[in-house]
Design a protein around this motif. Structure first.
Motif, PDB file in Angstrom:
ATOM      1  N   THR A 164      56.130  80.977  24.136  1.00  0.00           N
ATOM      2  CA  THR A 164      54.982  81.908  24.126  1.00  0.00           C
ATOM      3  C   THR A 164      53.571  81.324  24.225  1.00  0.00           C
ATOM      4  O   THR A 164      52.623  82.160  24.383  1.00  0.00           O
ATOM      5  CB  THR A 164      55.008  82.300  22.744  1.00  0.00           C
ATOM      6  N   GLY A 165      53.387  80.348  24.611  1.00  0.00           N
ATOM      7  CA  GLY A 165      52.174  79.618  24.742  1.00  0.00           C
ATOM      8  C   GLY A 165      51.212  79.376  23.562  1.00  0.00           C
ATOM      9  O   GLY A 165      51.643  79.295  22.504  1.00  0.00           O
ATOM     10  N   PRO A 166      49.920  79.446  23.835  1.00  0.00           N
ATOM     11  CA  PRO A 166      49.062  79.236  22.388  1.00  0.00           C
ATOM     12  C   PRO A 166      49.280  80.448  21.415  1.00  0.00           C
ATOM     13  O   PRO A 166      49.386  81.652  21.607  1.00  0.00           O
ATOM     14  CB  PRO A 166      47.432  79.578  23.058  1.00  0.00           C
ATOM     15  N   ILE A 167      49.508  80.020  20.133  1.00  0.00           N
ATOM     16  CA  ILE A 167      49.510  80.781  18.935  1.00  0.00           C
ATOM     17  C   ILE A 167      48.446  80.774  18.172  1.00  0.00           C
ATOM     18  O   ILE A 167      48.129  81.717  17.514  1.00  0.00           O
ATOM     19  CB  ILE A 167      51.117  80.184  18.443  1.00  0.00           C
ATOM     20  N   ALA A 168      47.921  79.594  17.769  1.00  0.00           N
ATOM     21  CA  ALA A 168      46.820  79.678  17.033  1.00  0.00           C
ATOM     22  C   ALA A 168      45.942  78.401  17.183  1.00  0.00           C
ATOM     23  O   ALA A 168      46.489  77.508  17.646  1.00  0.00           O
ATOM     24  CB  ALA A 168      47.331  79.401  15.399  1.00  0.00           C
ATOM     25  N   VAL A 169      44.669  78.413  16.607  1.00  0.00           N
ATOM     26  CA  VAL A 169      44.059  77.463  16.828  1.00  0.00           C
ATOM     27  C   VAL A 169      42.520  77.381  16.044  1.00  0.00           C
ATOM     28  O   VAL A 169      42.339  78.347  15.607  1.00  0.00           O
ATOM     29  CB  VAL A 169      43.121  77.499  18.581  1.00  0.00           C
ATOM     30  N   GLU A 170      41.983  76.091  15.561  1.00  0.00           N
ATOM     31  CA  GLU A 170      41.033  76.203  14.714  1.00  0.00           C
ATOM     32  C   GLU A 170      39.813  76.312  15.360  1.00  0.00           C
ATOM     33  O   GLU A 170      39.321  75.729  16.292  1.00  0.00           O
ATOM     34  CB  GLU A 170      41.023  74.922  13.991  1.00  0.00           C
ATOM     35  N   ASP A 171      39.201  77.774  15.149  1.00  0.00           N
ATOM     36  CA  ASP A 171      37.920  77.962  15.914  1.00  0.00           C
ATOM     37  C   ASP A 171      36.722  78.102  15.342  1.00  0.00           C
ATOM     38  O   ASP A 171      35.774  78.820  15.647  1.00  0.00           O
ATOM     39  CB  ASP A 171      38.462  79.365  16.826  1.00  0.00           C
ATOM     40  N   ALA A 172      36.824  77.442  13.989  1.00  0.00           N
ATOM     41  CA  ALA A 172      35.665  77.699  13.459  1.00  0.00           C
ATOM     42  C   ALA A 172      34.368  76.895  13.883  1.00  0.00           C
ATOM     43  O   ALA A 172      34.369  76.003  14.631  1.00  0.00           O
ATOM     44  CB  ALA A 172      35.930  77.044  11.687  1.00  0.00           C
ATOM     45  N   PRO A 173      33.064  77.090  13.529  1.00  0.00           N
ATOM     46  CA  PRO A 173      31.941  76.203  13.902  1.00  0.00           C
ATOM     47  C   PRO A 173      32.384  74.738  13.487  1.00  0.00           C
ATOM     48  O   PRO A 173      33.071  74.506  12.357  1.00  0.00           O
ATOM     49  CB  PRO A 173      30.882  76.842  13.241  1.00  0.00           C
ATOM     50  N   ALA A 174      31.719  73.965  14.050  1.00  0.00           N
ATOM     51  CA  ALA A 174      31.896  72.540  13.932  1.00  0.00           C
ATOM     52  C   ALA A 174      32.063  72.238  12.553  1.00  0.00           C
ATOM     53  O   ALA A 174      32.768  71.366  11.705  1.00  0.00           O
ATOM     54  CB  ALA A 174      31.124  71.624  14.858  1.00  0.00           C
ATOM     55  N   ALA A 175      30.879  72.560  11.888  1.00  0.00           N
ATOM     56  CA  ALA A 175      30.546  72.056  10.462  1.00  0.00           C
ATOM     57  C   ALA A 175      31.711  72.506   9.373  1.00  0.00           C
ATOM     58  O   ALA A 175      31.838  72.121   8.376  1.00  0.00           O
ATOM     59  CB  ALA A 175      29.097  72.584   9.968  1.00  0.00           C
ATOM     60  N   ALA A 176      32.514  73.600   9.875  1.00  0.00           N
ATOM     61  CA  ALA A 176      33.351  74.513   9.143  1.00  0.00           C
ATOM     62  C   ALA A 176      34.756  74.042   9.452  1.00  0.00           C
ATOM     63  O   ALA A 176      35.552  74.899   8.927  1.00  0.00           O
ATOM     64  CB  ALA A 176      32.963  75.818   9.092  1.00  0.00           C
ATOM     65  N   VAL A 177      35.010  73.232  10.498  1.00  0.00           N
ATOM     66  CA  VAL A 177      36.270  72.827  10.705  1.00  0.00           C
ATOM     67  C   VAL A 177      37.227  72.188   9.525  1.00  0.00           C
ATOM     68  O   VAL A 177      36.472  71.245   8.775  1.00  0.00           O
ATOM     69  CB  VAL A 177      36.369  72.093  11.943  1.00  0.00           C
TER      70      VAL A 177
END
Length: 228
Positions: A200-213
């Motif tokens: 299925t390809g990409p399903i989820a990614v951590e896309d928060a601002p750098a300080a909030a990863v």
């Protein structure tokens, strides 16, 4: 012996290396259009634009058995690559670095992402930390697809130049907290986790601002990807 579901569309181009030119007849038999690559890559000949292909046949990881052939429509691959790039904030012209084979599902997604962005594609030897330190510091690259092992090595190796890394460093596997902390402390950039599959390809990614990863999460579905 290839079996896919759904079947490969009639007329799909199969790129065949010169040493396997004998497979052309079999490609025709199953309804595909064979294109034997030239011995010299600079000879030219028929050109194939990857993004205009109907799709590609990938092989699953085989984590629950032998690898299975899977047909992925090109439009689905393009949509997934574009969604993940947008999700992590990549822009036109941004460069991508990877150490995975472009013959893998993940490598193909990264190559498609590069074609969509129009920037450079950097290929790393996954065991050469000195070359990695030089490449990661190049300003034209804003994205690195990392393995947990290599990210861990860079977080503790002897530095041969100042520690700099692209804004977005993505890892597809769970990483130890110690690796996460050491990399961020050294490079000032967090390791973002992601989840995807061959099917299925990409399903989820951590896309928060750098300080909030956050450590220990694969984030959320990128734009256009429905959650289940």
């Amino acid at each position: 012996l290839w079996r896919t579901d759904p079947p490969v569309p009639a007329g799909t181009v199969l790129l065949i290396p010169p040493a396997l030119a004998r497979l052309s007849a079999e490609a025709v038999r199953i309804g595909c259009r064979p294109l034997v690559l030239p011995d010299d890559p600079e000879d030219g000949g028929d050109a194939v634009t990857p993004l205009r292909a109907d799709g590609v046949v990938l092989f699953s990881s085989g984590s629950t058995g032998a690898p299975r052939a899977i047909f992925r429509p090109m439009q689905a691959l393009v949509d997934g690559a574009r969604a993940r790039a947008q999700g992590v904030g990549l822009r036109s012209g941004d460069g991508i670095i990877t150490g995975v084979s472009l013959a893998s599902g993940q490598g193909l997604t990264l190559m498609i992402s590069t074609l969509l962005l129009g920037g450079p594609l950097g290929l790393l030897d996954p065991a050469d930390h000195r070359a990695a330190l030089v490449t990661l510091a190049m300003p034209e690259f804003r994205f690195w697809w990392a393995s947990p092992h290599f990210a861990g090595a860079l977080g503790r190796c002897r530095l041969t130049m100042p520690a700099r890394a692209p804004d977005v460093c993505l890892v597809s596997s769970p990483i130890p907290r110690a690796v996460f902390d050491a990399f961020r402390d050294r490079f000032g950039v967090p390791l973002r986790q992601a989840y995807s599959s061959t099917e299925t390809g990409p399903i989820a990614v951590e896309d928060a601002p750098a300080a909030a990863v956050r450590y220990g999460t694969a984030g959320r579905p990128p734009p256009g990807v429905a959650g289940h």
